[in-house]
Design an enzyme around this catalytic site. Structure first.
Site, PDB file in Angstrom:
ATOM      1  CD1 TRP A 136     -35.865  27.595 -39.969  1.00  0.00           C
ATOM      2  CD2 TRP A 136     -33.845  27.603 -38.997  1.00  0.00           C
ATOM      3  NE1 TRP A 136     -35.829  26.576 -39.038  1.00  0.00           N
ATOM      4  CE2 TRP A 136     -34.614  26.562 -38.432  1.00  0.00           C
ATOM      5  CE3 TRP A 136     -32.534  27.792 -38.549  1.00  0.00           C
ATOM      6  CZ2 TRP A 136     -34.120  25.715 -37.440  1.00  0.00           C
ATOM      7  CZ3 TRP A 136     -32.033  26.955 -37.560  1.00  0.00           C
ATOM      8  CH2 TRP A 136     -32.817  25.928 -37.008  1.00  0.00           C
ATOM      9  CG  ASP A 217     -27.744  27.313 -41.691  1.00  0.00           C
ATOM     10  OD1 ASP A 217     -27.397  26.122 -41.701  1.00  0.00           O
ATOM     11  OD2 ASP A 217     -28.810  27.715 -41.157  1.00  0.00           O
ATOM     12  CE  LYS A 253     -34.529  20.086 -43.321  1.00  0.00           C
ATOM     13  NZ  LYS A 253     -34.205  20.662 -42.042  1.00  0.00           N
TER      14      LYS A 253
END
Length: 407
Positions: A136, A217, A253
């Site tokens: 990311w 993560d 999310k």
């Protein structure tokens, strides 16, 4: 340029690579335009989704007149922290039972990573963190600005559009003892490529034998496979061996709480005493950064996680989101196959989570944007959540044209 301003020498910064895609999309007046850049879930109609269980929790909070808007403690909402640790590590986790976990509420995934990075830069003996290549876009900046030296380990193999497992093992094997290693818990962003359980076990053994510190993560728990426990398997494997690790969680999310900025940082320690000292230092990182976290989003999460019926309702809605994305993968693959688009597109159904790393190059992406008004990041990453049955044919045509015409 106004030379009278003390800021006259400021240079205009480039747009954020990911958020800039949306800016460009918004300026496009074409009725066919399609935004596959942003990492947020969309319904089959292309609309943002607020989960029913989230609306219900919110309504309960609004109707409760005993609730006030006082500051939370520095570490955040106690219920939220306890329930977040249980969600990622498992309700029966020995680390939780032995009070070896400290959890602090942070500003979604980004904030959790940043607080963890600042803590490590201050208190950990090894200031190098290895991050997967690619990863990311924000990871490099988060860790670099916190004062860590950022290095990469091999992860994605463009030839197979899968995992470069050999390269990963070699690079982690060559990392100095004690280095920090960032691991995506599941649904690797941007590639959608995850190690198998057997590969995770090899990664764990290698990292523990070299004393490498895992920093997970976890942005997609439950959102990748539709199963909350399965998606936390990698993290739990590392906690089960009694070793230490860090985990950043985001509810953006999996609960659709993007703009509420709800996340948590957990640090699993060897003993309860160490965990309590670590927490005392985390407070010193957080206090001058933002004092304490916001109350609303964390209250929504805690309300859902502590009520059995609401929790079950959430898991059903979560699985529905995950299933829609899996079905979009299948539809796109089937559509490209039916169109006879050159190349092997099986990676679309092998990859997992919100994103597919298409393998399209920068030139092909630019062609698709210019000719077909399809917006995505220049590395060829598309958000499967931005697709619908209605838009799959348009994307298929664009990919087909890009592969056959633009080379």
């Amino acid at each position: 340029m106004d030379s009278s301003s003390v800021f006259a020498n400021i240079v205009r910064a480039p747009e954020d690579a990911i958020l800039g895609v949306t800016v460009a999309y918004n300026k496009d007046s074409s009725p066919d335009k399609l935004n596959l850049g942003v990492g947020a879930y969309r319904t089959e109609e292309g609309k943002p989704l607020v989960l029913k269980v989230v609306r219900r929790a919110e309504q309960m909070l609004v109707n409760d007149n005993s609730r006030v808007k006082e500051y939370l403690p520095i570490v955040g909402l106690a219920d939220f922290n306890k329930l977040s640790a249980k969600l990622i590590f498992g309700a029966d986790s020995p680390a939780i039972q032995e009070n070896r976990v400290t959890t602090v509420q942070c500003l979604s995934g980004t904030g959790s990573l940043r607080v963890g990075a600042e803590f490590l830069a201050r208190h950990y003996h090894q200031l190098t963190i290895y991050i997967p290549n690619p990863t990311w876009g924000n990871h490099t900046k988060i860790f670099g600005l916190a004062g860590l030296s950022v290095k990469a380990y091999r992860y994605y193999d463009p030839a197979t559009r899968g995992l470069d497992f050999q390269g990963l093992l070699e690079d982690l094997g060559a990392a100095p003892s004690g280095s920090i290693v960032l691991l995506h818990a599941c649904a690797h962003n941007p590639t959608g490529v995850d190690p198998t359980i057997e590969q995770w076990e090899q990664i764990r053994q290698l990292m523990r034998s070299k004393g490498l510190l895992p920093f997970f993560d976890s942005a997609y728990q439950g959102f990748a496979s539709g199963n909350l426990d399965a998606d936390a398997g990698s993290v739990r494997m590392f906690v089960a061996d009694g070793g230490e690790c860090l985990a950043a969680q985001s509810y953006a999310k999996n609960m659709g709480l993007y703009g509420e900025r709800v996340g948590a940082l957990s640090i699993v320690c060897k003993t309860a005493d160490v965990a309590s000292r670590v927490e005392s230092q985390l407070k010193l990182v957080i206090r001058p950064m933002y004092s304490n976290p916001p109350i609303h989003g964390a209250s929504i999460v805690a309300t859902i996680l502590k009520d059995r019926d609401m929790y079950n309702e959430w898991t059903v809605e979560l699985k529905a989101m995950a299933d829609r994305i899996i079905s979009m993968r299948q539809q796109l693959f089937d559509s490209l196959s039916a169109r006879g688009t050159p190349g092997d597109w099986s990676h679309i159904i092998k990859q997992i989570g919100m994103f597919t790393f298409t393998g399209l190059n920068t030139k092909q992406v630019a062609f698709m944007t210019k000719e077909y008004h399809i917006y995505m990041t220049s590395d060829g990453r598309i958000s499967m959540a931005g697709l619908s049955s209605r838009t799959v044919p348009h994307l298929t045509e664009a990919i087909h044209a890009a592969v056959t015409r633009s080379g």
